[in-house]
Design a protein around this motif. Structure first.
Motif, PDB file in Angstrom:
ATOM      1  N   THR A 133       0.791  -1.343   0.079  1.00  0.00           N
ATOM      2  CA  THR A 133       0.003  -0.038  -0.002  1.00  0.00           C
ATOM      3  C   THR A 133       0.824   1.199   0.097  1.00  0.00           C
ATOM      4  O   THR A 133       0.589   2.319  -0.655  1.00  0.00           O
ATOM      5  N   TYR A 134       1.952   1.468   0.732  1.00  0.00           N
ATOM      6  CA  TYR A 134       2.657   2.577   1.048  1.00  0.00           C
ATOM      7  C   TYR A 134       4.116   2.570   0.647  1.00  0.00           C
ATOM      8  O   TYR A 134       4.591   3.596   0.558  1.00  0.00           O
ATOM      9  N   ARG A 135       4.883   1.473   0.058  1.00  0.00           N
ATOM     10  CA  ARG A 135       5.995   1.451  -0.371  1.00  0.00           C
ATOM     11  C   ARG A 135       6.480   0.815  -1.850  1.00  0.00           C
ATOM     12  O   ARG A 135       7.498   0.501  -2.133  1.00  0.00           O
ATOM     13  N   GLY A 136       5.279   0.670  -2.260  1.00  0.00           N
ATOM     14  CA  GLY A 136       5.355   0.305  -3.695  1.00  0.00           C
ATOM     15  C   GLY A 136       5.638  -1.422  -4.210  1.00  0.00           C
ATOM     16  O   GLY A 136       6.044  -1.709  -5.081  1.00  0.00           O
ATOM     17  N   PHE A 137       5.410  -2.091  -3.032  1.00  0.00           N
ATOM     18  CA  PHE A 137       5.656  -3.400  -3.177  1.00  0.00           C
ATOM     19  C   PHE A 137       4.634  -3.796  -4.185  1.00  0.00           C
ATOM     20  O   PHE A 137       3.342  -3.816  -4.314  1.00  0.00           O
ATOM     21  N   PRO A 138       5.055  -4.818  -5.207  1.00  0.00           N
ATOM     22  CA  PRO A 138       4.049  -5.183  -6.331  1.00  0.00           C
ATOM     23  C   PRO A 138       3.041  -5.930  -5.789  1.00  0.00           C
ATOM     24  O   PRO A 138       3.094  -7.121  -5.062  1.00  0.00           O
ATOM     25  N   TRP A 139       2.048  -5.645  -6.093  1.00  0.00           N
ATOM     26  CA  TRP A 139       0.471  -6.307  -5.577  1.00  0.00           C
ATOM     27  C   TRP A 139       0.333  -7.821  -6.356  1.00  0.00           C
ATOM     28  O   TRP A 139       0.076  -8.371  -5.699  1.00  0.00           O
ATOM     29  N   LYS A 140       1.195  -7.890  -7.292  1.00  0.00           N
ATOM     30  CA  LYS A 140       0.919  -9.265  -7.854  1.00  0.00           C
ATOM     31  C   LYS A 140       1.737 -10.086  -7.095  1.00  0.00           C
ATOM     32  O   LYS A 140       1.600 -11.542  -7.071  1.00  0.00           O
ATOM     33  N   LYS A 141       2.640  -9.774  -6.378  1.00  0.00           N
ATOM     34  CA  LYS A 141       3.518 -10.728  -5.300  1.00  0.00           C
ATOM     35  C   LYS A 141       2.538 -10.855  -4.266  1.00  0.00           C
ATOM     36  O   LYS A 141       3.067 -11.905  -3.256  1.00  0.00           O
ATOM     37  N   VAL A 142       1.863 -10.259  -3.841  1.00  0.00           N
ATOM     38  CA  VAL A 142       0.982 -10.056  -2.455  1.00  0.00           C
ATOM     39  C   VAL A 142       0.564 -11.582  -2.123  1.00  0.00           C
ATOM     40  O   VAL A 142       0.544 -12.083  -1.221  1.00  0.00           O
ATOM     41  N   PRO A 143      -0.295 -12.241  -2.956  1.00  0.00           N
ATOM     42  CA  PRO A 143      -1.033 -13.304  -2.791  1.00  0.00           C
ATOM     43  C   PRO A 143      -0.284 -14.485  -2.568  1.00  0.00           C
ATOM     44  O   PRO A 143      -0.041 -15.432  -1.654  1.00  0.00           O
ATOM     45  N   ILE A 144       0.801 -14.585  -3.595  1.00  0.00           N
ATOM     46  CA  ILE A 144       1.978 -15.856  -3.313  1.00  0.00           C
ATOM     47  C   ILE A 144       2.851 -15.534  -1.964  1.00  0.00           C
ATOM     48  O   ILE A 144       3.059 -16.426  -1.350  1.00  0.00           O
ATOM     49  N   ASP A 302       3.730   7.834   7.202  1.00  0.00           N
ATOM     50  CA  ASP A 302       3.825   8.443   5.912  1.00  0.00           C
ATOM     51  C   ASP A 302       3.394   9.991   6.002  1.00  0.00           C
ATOM     52  O   ASP A 302       3.805  10.693   5.329  1.00  0.00           O
ATOM     53  N   ALA A 303       2.124   9.889   6.659  1.00  0.00           N
ATOM     54  CA  ALA A 303       1.262  11.199   6.682  1.00  0.00           C
ATOM     55  C   ALA A 303       2.197  12.469   7.387  1.00  0.00           C
ATOM     56  O   ALA A 303       2.120  13.345   7.023  1.00  0.00           O
ATOM     57  N   PHE A 304       2.954  11.942   8.431  1.00  0.00           N
ATOM     58  CA  PHE A 304       3.502  12.892   9.117  1.00  0.00           C
ATOM     59  C   PHE A 304       5.044  12.872   9.131  1.00  0.00           C
ATOM     60  O   PHE A 304       5.756  13.987   9.625  1.00  0.00           O
ATOM     61  N   LEU A 305       5.711  11.831   8.643  1.00  0.00           N
ATOM     62  CA  LEU A 305       7.176  11.531   9.207  1.00  0.00           C
ATOM     63  C   LEU A 305       8.026  11.190   7.848  1.00  0.00           C
ATOM     64  O   LEU A 305       8.865  12.040   7.397  1.00  0.00           O
ATOM     65  N   PHE A 306       7.338  10.396   6.928  1.00  0.00           N
ATOM     66  CA  PHE A 306       8.141   9.958   5.868  1.00  0.00           C
ATOM     67  C   PHE A 306       8.023  10.833   4.498  1.00  0.00           C
ATOM     68  O   PHE A 306       7.006  11.610   4.167  1.00  0.00           O
ATOM     69  N   THR A 307       9.357  11.307   3.746  1.00  0.00           N
ATOM     70  CA  THR A 307       9.601  12.051   2.763  1.00  0.00           C
ATOM     71  C   THR A 307       9.870  11.445   1.365  1.00  0.00           C
ATOM     72  O   THR A 307       9.983  12.179   0.439  1.00  0.00           O
ATOM     73  N   GLY A 308       9.946  10.116   1.373  1.00  0.00           N
ATOM     74  CA  GLY A 308      10.495   9.412   0.254  1.00  0.00           C
ATOM     75  C   GLY A 308       9.383   9.347  -0.890  1.00  0.00           C
ATOM     76  O   GLY A 308       8.231   9.602  -0.670  1.00  0.00           O
ATOM     77  N   GLU A 309       9.810   9.209  -1.992  1.00  0.00           N
ATOM     78  CA  GLU A 309       8.801   9.312  -3.022  1.00  0.00           C
ATOM     79  C   GLU A 309       8.038   8.039  -3.260  1.00  0.00           C
ATOM     80  O   GLU A 309       7.134   7.895  -4.138  1.00  0.00           O
ATOM     81  N   GLU A 310       8.497   7.082  -2.432  1.00  0.00           N
ATOM     82  CA  GLU A 310       7.863   5.767  -2.677  1.00  0.00           C
ATOM     83  C   GLU A 310       6.234   5.736  -2.339  1.00  0.00           C
ATOM     84  O   GLU A 310       5.115   5.141  -2.624  1.00  0.00           O
ATOM     85  N   SER A 311       5.960   6.571  -1.293  1.00  0.00           N
ATOM     86  CA  SER A 311       4.664   6.736  -0.648  1.00  0.00           C
ATOM     87  C   SER A 311       3.760   7.750  -1.509  1.00  0.00           C
ATOM     88  O   SER A 311       4.234   8.739  -2.055  1.00  0.00           O
ATOM     89  N   PHE A 312       2.377   7.144  -1.609  1.00  0.00           N
ATOM     90  CA  PHE A 312       1.383   8.102  -2.439  1.00  0.00           C
ATOM     91  C   PHE A 312       1.304   9.567  -1.558  1.00  0.00           C
ATOM     92  O   PHE A 312       0.826  10.618  -2.088  1.00  0.00           O
ATOM     93  N   PHE A 313       1.611   9.568  -0.219  1.00  0.00           N
ATOM     94  CA  PHE A 313       1.568  10.949   0.319  1.00  0.00           C
ATOM     95  C   PHE A 313       2.442  12.110  -0.327  1.00  0.00           C
ATOM     96  O   PHE A 313       2.246  13.125  -0.194  1.00  0.00           O
ATOM     97  N   ASN A 314       3.601  11.616  -0.989  1.00  0.00           N
ATOM     98  CA  ASN A 314       4.665  12.253  -1.637  1.00  0.00           C
ATOM     99  C   ASN A 314       4.658  12.537  -3.115  1.00  0.00           C
ATOM    100  O   ASN A 314       5.618  12.930  -3.497  1.00  0.00           O
ATOM    101  N   LYS A 315       3.568  11.977  -3.700  1.00  0.00           N
ATOM    102  CA  LYS A 315       3.487  11.980  -5.093  1.00  0.00           C
ATOM    103  C   LYS A 315       3.132  13.348  -5.613  1.00  0.00           C
ATOM    104  O   LYS A 315       2.300  14.121  -4.666  1.00  0.00           O
ATOM    105  N   PRO A 316       3.664  14.200  -6.497  1.00  0.00           N
ATOM    106  CA  PRO A 316       3.384  15.419  -6.893  1.00  0.00           C
ATOM    107  C   PRO A 316       2.026  15.508  -7.251  1.00  0.00           C
ATOM    108  O   PRO A 316       1.402  14.720  -7.836  1.00  0.00           O
ATOM    109  N   ASP A 317       1.147  16.495  -6.813  1.00  0.00           N
ATOM    110  CA  ASP A 317      -0.331  16.726  -7.140  1.00  0.00           C
ATOM    111  C   ASP A 317      -0.337  17.295  -8.596  1.00  0.00           C
ATOM    112  O   ASP A 317       0.658  17.692  -9.201  1.00  0.00           O
TER     113      ASP A 317
END
Length: 343
Positions: A133-144, A302-317
């Motif tokens: 959800t927050y770090r870009g881990f591929p969703w296709k890998k989640v079930p396995i 992520d909302a209050f501390l994380f500034t990395g680009e992986e999180s959708f909180f930091n995607k450019p609007d």
């Protein structure tokens, strides 16, 4: 391919520039034999047929093994401490509640240590979903990943059950008697005075704290641990959670650590009672509680501390993208060297 220290290999290496590409100025000085060695020298990614299958299986098997190790240590210490309280099993108790906390902490550390460099060392479906959800881990890998984690919990619990089956027989009063008394050695069950809401909140809170700490550890702009020390920090983290928040529900904080062993107990004689306890407690407390707690902890970090680009909180609007589009070329962000410019 010639041996690493052979003259042919040294000649071949000298024929390549600092970028790893062939240098035409040096190539012309190679002898015919050296040229043949040059063409034959390459890295074989799949040296045999099995290596191809292993490449596909490595990540899920690492998660499987990581959870199996976690449960072997965790359920194993549960069995040793609780079963040894029976005088028919041991002459004196082998451990205490602190021993249980240490066992689960060590199991977590070793499970991550075994799997971390291969699969990321999630060993927890709540962690996998939070990273997706927050770090870009591929969703296709989640079930396995989740399937492998649950199966690791089942197999780990099965090995512990086989190891302690005679002691379980003594405590229960026979091979064909199985009750919650020993079922709780493998999966979590809330204490009698805990309400359903309180049980859910306990798991939610503990997992939120767990994920906040994990996200802080993986945040390169915070204080990430030195390479290789993450398992040690996770040991202290799980030990702390157990000693402070673990009493009331057994601190599952990991759906695979609870559901895999619960499957095992239902298969070896405990029956449907492991699912009907407190109106399907197994779903909303040790599964939904950790999953939702992990999402809440990740959201807060992520909302209050994380500034990395992986999180959708930091995607450019939209406004930021528009400003970048119309900015002078020298002010526009430039992709890193070697990046794929394809849109």
């Amino acid at each position: 391919m010639p041996p690493p220290d052979s003259a042919e290999t040294k000649n071949w290496q000298s024929s390549r520039d600092s970028t790893g590409k062939e240098s035409p100025l040096h190539r012309e000085h190679l002898t015919e034999s050296d040229t043949q060695s040059y063409h034959n020298a390459h890295v074989t990614h799949y040296p045999n047929r099995w290596s191809r299958y292993r490449e596909i299986l490595r990540e899920p098997v690492a998660e499987f093994l990581g959870v199996a190790i976690l449960v072997i240590f965790g359920a194993g210490v549960d069995c040793q401490v609780i079963l040894s309280m029976n005088s028919g099993v041991a002459s004196f108790p082998r451990g205490s509640y602190l021993s249980i906390n240490f066992g689960w902490g060590i199991g977590t550390a070793l499970g991550v240590w075994v799997s971390g460099g291969i699969s990321g060392g999630h060993i927890n479906p709540a962690i996998t979903l939070a990273f997706a959800t927050y770090r870009g881990f591929p969703w296709k890998k989640v079930p396995i990943y989740i399937f492998a984690q649950v199966m690791g919990g089942l197999v780990g619990a099965g090995l512990v059950y086989a190891n302690y089956i005679h002691a379980i027989d003594i405590v229960e009063g026979g091979r064909h008697i199985r009750t919650q008394t020993t079922a709780s050695l493998f999966s979590t069950y809330a204490l009698p005075y805990m309400t359903n809401v309180s049980s859910f909140f306990s798991e939610f809170l503990a997992t939120a704290v767990l994920v906040i700490a994990v996200f802080a550890m993986t945040d390169q702009k915070n204080l990430p641990p030195p390479t290789g020390l993450a398992p040690l920090l996770l040991f202290f983290l799980v030990l702390g959670l157990g000693t402070s928040l673990g009493m009331e529900t057994g601190y599952a904080v990991n759906p695979a650590r609870d559901f895999g062993p619960r499957l095992l107990t239902s298969m070896v004689g405990y029956g449907k009672a492991v699912y009907t306890f407190r109106n399907q407690y197994w779903i909303w407390c040790p599964i939904l509680g950790p999953i939702l707690g992990a999402q809440a902890g990740a959201f807060f970090y992520d909302a209050f501390l994380f500034t990395g680009e992986e999180s959708f909180f930091n995607k450019p609007d939209a406004r930021t993208r528009q400003l970048r589009l119309h900015a002078p070329p020298e002010q526009r962000p430039h992709p890193p060297a070697g990046a794929d410019h394809t849109v």
